[in-house]
Design an enzyme around this catalytic site. Structure first.
Site, PDB file in Angstrom:
ATOM      1  N   HIS A   1       0.854  -1.185   0.000  1.00  0.00           N
ATOM      2  CA  HIS A   1       0.000   0.000   0.000  1.00  0.00           C
ATOM      3  C   HIS A   1       0.890   1.235   0.000  1.00  0.00           C
ATOM      4  O   HIS A   1       1.950   1.249   0.632  1.00  0.00           O
ATOM      5  CB  HIS A   1      -0.889   0.010   1.248  1.00  0.00           C
ATOM      6  CG  HIS A   1      -1.409   1.372   1.612  1.00  0.00           C
ATOM      7  ND1 HIS A   1      -0.815   2.150   2.583  1.00  0.00           N
ATOM      8  CD2 HIS A   1      -2.434   2.100   1.112  1.00  0.00           C
ATOM      9  CE1 HIS A   1      -1.474   3.293   2.683  1.00  0.00           C
ATOM     10  NE2 HIS A   1      -2.448   3.298   1.803  1.00  0.00           N
TER      11      HIS A   1
ATOM     12  N   ASN B   1       0.515   5.801  -0.298  1.00  0.00           N
ATOM     13  CA  ASN B   1      -0.347   6.978  -0.403  1.00  0.00           C
ATOM     14  C   ASN B   1       0.509   8.218  -0.232  1.00  0.00           C
ATOM     15  O   ASN B   1       1.336   8.274   0.681  1.00  0.00           O
ATOM     16  CB  ASN B   1      -1.445   6.921   0.666  1.00  0.00           C
ATOM     17  CG  ASN B   1      -2.277   8.195   0.706  1.00  0.00           C
ATOM     18  OD1 ASN B   1      -2.033   9.080   1.522  1.00  0.00           O
ATOM     19  ND2 ASN B   1      -3.253   8.273  -0.163  1.00  0.00           N
TER      20      ASN B   1
ATOM     21  N   HIS C   1      12.820  -1.800   3.764  1.00  0.00           N
ATOM     22  CA  HIS C   1      13.134  -0.763   4.743  1.00  0.00           C
ATOM     23  C   HIS C   1      14.409   0.003   4.396  1.00  0.00           C
ATOM     24  O   HIS C   1      14.487   1.207   4.680  1.00  0.00           O
ATOM     25  CB  HIS C   1      13.224  -1.383   6.144  1.00  0.00           C
ATOM     26  CG  HIS C   1      11.883  -1.553   6.782  1.00  0.00           C
ATOM     27  ND1 HIS C   1      11.249  -0.534   7.464  1.00  0.00           N
ATOM     28  CD2 HIS C   1      11.034  -2.605   6.804  1.00  0.00           C
ATOM     29  CE1 HIS C   1      10.075  -0.960   7.901  1.00  0.00           C
ATOM     30  NE2 HIS C   1       9.913  -2.214   7.521  1.00  0.00           N
TER      31      HIS C   1
ATOM     32  N   HIS D   1      -7.882  -3.964  17.954  1.00  0.00           N
ATOM     33  CA  HIS D   1      -8.803  -5.016  18.388  1.00  0.00           C
ATOM     34  C   HIS D   1      -8.213  -6.412  18.212  1.00  0.00           C
ATOM     35  O   HIS D   1      -8.717  -7.377  18.788  1.00  0.00           O
ATOM     36  CB  HIS D   1     -10.131  -4.907  17.623  1.00  0.00           C
ATOM     37  CG  HIS D   1     -10.016  -5.108  16.144  1.00  0.00           C
ATOM     38  ND1 HIS D   1      -9.474  -4.157  15.303  1.00  0.00           N
ATOM     39  CD2 HIS D   1     -10.359  -6.152  15.339  1.00  0.00           C
ATOM     40  CE1 HIS D   1      -9.501  -4.597  14.057  1.00  0.00           C
ATOM     41  NE2 HIS D   1     -10.025  -5.814  14.048  1.00  0.00           N
TER      42      HIS D   1
ATOM     43  N   GLY E   1     -18.301  12.474   1.280  1.00  0.00           N
ATOM     44  CA  GLY E   1     -19.156  12.194   0.137  1.00  0.00           C
ATOM     45  C   GLY E   1     -18.385  11.861  -1.114  1.00  0.00           C
ATOM     46  O   GLY E   1     -18.825  12.147  -2.225  1.00  0.00           O
ATOM     47  N   GLY E   2     -17.205  11.257  -0.931  1.00  0.00           N
ATOM     48  CA  GLY E   2     -16.352  10.925  -2.061  1.00  0.00           C
ATOM     49  C   GLY E   2     -16.911   9.799  -2.921  1.00  0.00           C
ATOM     50  O   GLY E   2     -17.967   9.221  -2.643  1.00  0.00           O
ATOM     51  N   ARG E   3     -16.170   9.463  -3.958  1.00  0.00           N
ATOM     52  CA  ARG E   3     -16.594   8.453  -4.926  1.00  0.00           C
ATOM     53  C   ARG E   3     -16.328   7.068  -4.347  1.00  0.00           C
ATOM     54  O   ARG E   3     -15.187   6.629  -4.241  1.00  0.00           O
ATOM     55  CB  ARG E   3     -15.833   8.667  -6.228  1.00  0.00           C
ATOM     56  CG  ARG E   3     -16.311   7.804  -7.393  1.00  0.00           C
ATOM     57  CD  ARG E   3     -15.619   8.263  -8.661  1.00  0.00           C
ATOM     58  NE  ARG E   3     -16.095   7.531  -9.823  1.00  0.00           N
ATOM     59  CZ  ARG E   3     -15.480   6.464 -10.332  1.00  0.00           C
ATOM     60  NH1 ARG E   3     -14.379   5.994  -9.750  1.00  0.00           N
ATOM     61  NH2 ARG E   3     -15.952   5.858 -11.402  1.00  0.00           N
TER      62      ARG E   3
END
Length: 309
Positions: A113, A115, A152, A182, A265-267
């Site tokens: 992942h 971003n 790393h 959790h 309210g994104g896609r």
């Protein structure tokens, strides 16, 4: 503080999306990313924007991979963004970023992942508030020391021009953030994570974002190349699908990007693009003692100083 160059950030993010997709498609060798360009007129929550979703499915190596660029505007910051910055409530905002998740077929290739994103919040009569955030992390199913060390060390190299403590700080932030409270376990072997980056000024902060963004494919592609021919059977595939459940749990319960997108309210199709195509859950399952599956829990799902091994 100089005004951020929003157009420069957008140009970089689009080029990063192109570069990552091109290299991943080359490594897959069978499928390519489809492109879905979308426009969103102003909706009920006062949010509008556009984006470019790129998706690869059923490749030779990648079962499903999404690399999404979005640029959205809104009248009010959503709750997920103001929870730790309440002074921003009531400001208009722009948010843009590239977000990706790659789910390979082969259980010996980790999920990855990444971003990188930019936010700016504005209010009449006040200076704009802006920051960069992002990072990347690795989620193996069958741990491999060589892969973790390479991942790393690449991250560490990307941080080196920005201070001797940068990698250590952002690695720890990643370990702390990608943690399933959790389950009392980390999601994977970590990487880098940062948010609210602006104290060094726009140019230096943007340079760090680019260093992190550019290093992702340097960290991940060699791992795919080394592991994509590894033989596996039903047992390994079954364990991969079980562990993917942890990925879904984190994204729906804790991930700020997912919460921000849904609350603003994104896609929805783009926001949930990160979900794996197949996943399993079992009640109170435990790995067999001494097994390769147990080794993941005992040796890899804990914080380790991989860059200095």
């Amino acid at each position: 503080m100089p005004t951020p160059d929003i157009n420069a950030v957008k140009k970089y993010l689009l080029s990063l999306q192109d570069s990552i997709c091109s290299q991943l498609a080359d490594e897959d060798g069978k499928a390519d990313f489809i492109i879905d360009e979308w426009q969103r007129p102003e909706g009920g929550k006062g949010m509008k924007g556009s984006g470019r979703t790129r998706l690869l499915t059923d490749g030779a190596v990648i079962e499903q991979g999404g690399v999404n660029f979005s640029h959205v505007f809104g009248d009010n910051m959503p709750a997920s963004a103001t929870a730790h910055r309440p002074e921003l409530a009531g400001r208009s905002f722009q948010a843009m970023g590239v977000s990706l998740v790659i789910h390979p077929h082969n259980p010996y290739i980790p999920t990855s992942h990444a971003n990188v994103r930019f936010f700016i919040a504005e209010k009449e009569g006040a200076d704009p508030v802006w920051w960069f955030g992002g990072g990347y992390d690795l989620t193996p199913y069958y741990g491999n020391d060589e892969d973790c060390i390479h991942w790393h060390k690449t991250a560490q190299k990307a941080c080196e021009p920005f201070g001797e403590t940068r990698y250590t700080e952002h690695k720890k932030w990643c370990d702390d953030y990608f943690y399933l409270k959790h389950r009392d376990e980390p999601r994977g072997v970590g990487g880098l994570f940062f948010d609210d980056l602006n104290k060094e000024g726009f140019e230096q902060s943007f340079a760090y974002l680019q260093s992190v963004g550019d290093s992702y494919i340097e960290a991940y592609r060699p791992i795919i190349a080394k592991r994509k021919a590894s033989e596996y059977g039903e047992r390994q595939r079954d364990f991969q699908l079980y562990r993917r459940g942890r990925y879904v749990e984190f994204n729906l319960v804790y991930d700020r990007g997912t919460l921000f997108g849904l609350q603003s309210g994104g896609r929805t199709e783009s926001i949930l693009m990160s979900m794996p195509p197949l996943v399993k859950w079992r009640y109170d399952w435990q790995p067999e003692e001494g097994s390769e599956e147990a080794k993941l829990y005992n040796d890899y799902l804990r914080a380790r100083d991989w860059a200095h091994m």
